[in-house]
Scaffold this active site. Structure first.
Site, PDB file in Angstrom:
ATOM      1  N   GLU A 173       0.764  -1.171   0.027  1.00 27.42           N
ATOM      2  CA  GLU A 173       0.110  -0.111  -0.061  1.00 27.42           C
ATOM      3  C   GLU A 173       0.854   1.075   0.031  1.00 27.42           C
ATOM      4  O   GLU A 173       0.686   2.306   0.780  1.00 27.42           O
ATOM      5  CB  GLU A 173      -1.203  -0.061   1.395  1.00 27.42           C
ATOM      6  CG  GLU A 173      -1.907  -0.988   0.899  1.00 27.42           C
ATOM      7  CD  GLU A 173      -3.190  -1.232   2.050  1.00 27.42           C
ATOM      8  OE1 GLU A 173      -3.041  -0.350   3.031  1.00 27.42           O
ATOM      9  OE2 GLU A 173      -4.079  -1.771   1.946  1.00 27.42           O
ATOM     10  N   GLU A 292      -5.517  -8.508  -0.176  1.00 27.26           N
ATOM     11  CA  GLU A 292      -6.195  -8.181   0.949  1.00 27.26           C
ATOM     12  C   GLU A 292      -7.630  -7.865   0.481  1.00 27.26           C
ATOM     13  O   GLU A 292      -7.897  -7.172  -0.060  1.00 27.26           O
ATOM     14  CB  GLU A 292      -5.634  -6.914   1.783  1.00 27.26           C
ATOM     15  CG  GLU A 292      -4.031  -7.110   2.432  1.00 27.26           C
ATOM     16  CD  GLU A 292      -3.827  -5.963   3.154  1.00 27.26           C
ATOM     17  OE1 GLU A 292      -4.633  -5.445   3.690  1.00 27.26           O
ATOM     18  OE2 GLU A 292      -2.634  -5.614   3.122  1.00 27.26           O
TER      19      GLU A 292
HETATM   20  O1  AHR Z   1      -4.822  -6.072   6.858  1.00 25.65           O
HETATM   21  C1  AHR Z   1      -4.853  -4.868   7.846  1.00 25.65           C
HETATM   22  C2  AHR Z   1      -4.299  -3.692   7.090  1.00 25.65           C
HETATM   23  O2  AHR Z   1      -5.004  -3.301   6.253  1.00 25.65           O
HETATM   24  C3  AHR Z   1      -2.817  -4.016   6.564  1.00 25.65           C
HETATM   25  O3  AHR Z   1      -1.678  -4.010   7.229  1.00 25.65           O
HETATM   26  C4  AHR Z   1      -2.692  -3.021   5.345  1.00 25.65           C
HETATM   27  O4  AHR Z   1      -1.828  -3.690   4.328  1.00 25.65           O
HETATM   28  C5  AHR Z   1      -4.258  -2.565   4.870  1.00 25.65           C
HETATM   29  O5  AHR Z   1      -4.320  -1.205   5.163  1.00 25.65           O
END
Ligand code: AHR
Length: 503
Positions: A173, A292
């Site tokens: 990110e 994610e």
């Molecule tokens: O999964 C939780 C967080 O969400 C992770 O660390 C990050 O990559 C995202 O913003």
């Protein structure tokens, strides 16, 4: 009367499902590692400190790939502190989650744990506060057989054979203002290009994931994807997507429409990849790594209090969302969306796996238990391996506050040619009405019903807990398949798994 018609034909193949679509994620965050997968002294812990009750549940989920060690954590991760003799490893301040990282669990421990759960590692490098050299050193430590500084360091730590990690994330990110060492798109494009180039010189067999936008609403989406890929296209294999949904507005009808946003997000990112491919006159296709995805919104206020007012705890309770029944429907809808795009989405990681926005929770002095969202993921992972078939779905629609008119039913089918089984996953996201379903099985002559499993609840806000599973799948006996047709009812607000197999 309202009803749904689905036509299933084995001629209409989307793509073979990549097993890595059922991946997950363990970050050094909250109680994912310490008190989650690793808790020496717990009654179920083995001699390495791995909780066997957790291992058992992870094995149930059949997760083939686990992303590690972050997440936001990775952007200030000093991997050297997490390897070698445990008593010599320093504790560090984890700035991402304002927690104390003791480093008593590191790469070596994680590698051995993944062997217990039969998963491969998807490793991330720190391109936030560190850079190309550090990424190369870690890769050399992990994958080079020996005879060089970092491969010999690994061997001196008693690990003779390389870990051979095949899949690597180039940071995490990097567009996010919250990210340590966040970058502009040109900065990230360049650093990921150079890191990718160098890493593939060390080990040409690895695959690399470039960071896409943190989520679709980022102001730089989708220019971020286009610009970064223009820089690193020759060196990367996948582009990442992240998405979390929630129902903070308590508008369940509109909440369950959000999987349509995910569908649109995937389509847009595919278009950007193909735009850059065309611009570069390239023959190479970039596929997607949805590394994610989940529901995340329940625990936000408590988390802010912990990180702001009570920092530097070891393994604090962070991101411990307790999922409701409607969250399970949402996870089912997201899983269906990922499967529908199996032609381009090759990797996906349910974020995360244990305690932190997770399907599996642990009690410190007690049991490990299954959240509501465990079940749709479990069903998809067990029965969603094979070839995705393009369904013709004729579904009634209903109105929502933010997404206009949406389909009542979302569904996908996966045909396991070898086992001669086909499974249809379907969510009825109409919260008011049961819907009769007729399925035309045309080319599946000789197939009969194996069974129908459903997840239903009278209360959308029901949760599971250590005290028991109020939300639990049950066998439904209202389906029958005869003369090339299947008839059943998709109950209002339900997750359904309909399985057919050759007689
Ligand atoms: O999964 C939780 C967080 O969400 C992770 O660390 C990050 O990559 C995202 O913003």
């Amino acid at each position: 009367m309202k009803q749904v018609k689905i036509t299933l034909d084995k001629a209409y193949k989307v793509a073979k499902v990549d097993d890595r679509l059922f991946g997950s994620f363990i970050e050094h965050l909250g109680r994912a590692v310490y008190g989650g997968i690793y808790q020496p002294g717990h009654p179920t812990a083995d001699k390495y400190g791995y909780r066997q009750d957790v291992v058992q549940l992870v094995r149930e989920l059949q997760v083939p790939l686990i992303r590690y060690p972050g997440g936001n954590f990775v952007s200030n991760f000093f991997w050297e502190d997490s390897v070698g003799p445990v008593d010599k490893r320093p504790a560090r301040l984890d700035l991402a989650w304002r927690s104390l990282e003791p480093n008593t669990f590191g790469l070596e421990e994680f590698y051995h744990w993944t062997k217990q759960v039969n998963a491969q590692i998807m490793m991330a490098v720190n391109l936030g506060t560190r850079g190309v050299a550090d990424a190369c050193n870690l890769l050399e430590y992990c994958n080079h057989p020996g005879g060089s500084k970092y491969s010999d360091l690994r061997r001196s730590h008693g690990v003779e054979n390389p870990y051979n990690i095949k899949l690597w994330c180039l940071g995490n990110e990097m567009d996010g203002s919250w990210q340590l060492g966040s970058k502009t798109m040109d900065e990230y494009g360049r650093i990921s290009q150079e890191a990718g180039k160098a890493m593939k010189l060390i080990d040409p067999s690895i695959e690399l994931v470039s960071c896409g936008s943190s989520y679709r609403e980022m102001p730089t989406f989708p220019q971020w994807e286009a610009t970064t890929l223009e820089h690193n296209y020759d060196y990367v294999d996948y582009l990442s997507l992240h998405t979390y949904y929630g129902n903070a507005a308590m508008d369940s009808n509109d909440y369950l429409a959000k999987s349509d946003d995910m569908d649109d997000f995937i389509r847009t990112v595919v278009s950007v990849c193909d735009y850059v491919k065309a611009k570069k006159r390239s023959k190479k296709q970039i596929n997607l790594s949805f590394d994610e995805w989940n529901v995340w919104f329940h625990a936000s206020k408590e988390d802010a209090d912990t990180t702001e007012n009570h920092p530097w705890q070891k393994a604090p309770h962070l991101l411990e969302d307790h999922y409701t029944f409607e969250d399970a429907l949402m996870v089912g809808l997201m899983m269906i969306t990922l499967l529908k795009h199996a032609d381009r989405v090759k990797i996906a990681c349910l974020a995360q796996l244990v305690n932190v926005i997770a399907p599996i929770m642990t009690e410190e002095n007690g049991i490990a238990w299954r959240q509501t969202i465990f079940y749709p993921f479990y069903h998809a992972s067990c029965y969603g391996r094979g070839t995705v078939l393009q369904l013709a779905i004729d579904s009634p629609k209903h109105e929502t506050s933010g997404h206009g008119s949406i389909t009542d039913v979302e569904a996908v089918a996966v045909w396991n040619e070898e086992a001669e089984e086909v499974t249809v996953f379907a969510v009825n996201r109409n919260l008011e009405e049961d819907l009769p379903l007729t399925m035309d099985l045309r080319s599946f002559e000789g197939y009969e019903l194996i069974g129908k499993t459903e997840l239903v609840s009278d209360d959308l806000q029901t949760v599971n807990s250590a005290a028991g599973e109020k939300v639990h799948p049950r066998q439904a006996d209202d389906a029958k398949a005869e003369g090339g047709q299947l008839e059943t009812v998709l109950r209002k607000a339900s997750w359904n798994v309909i399985r057919l197999g050759r007689k």
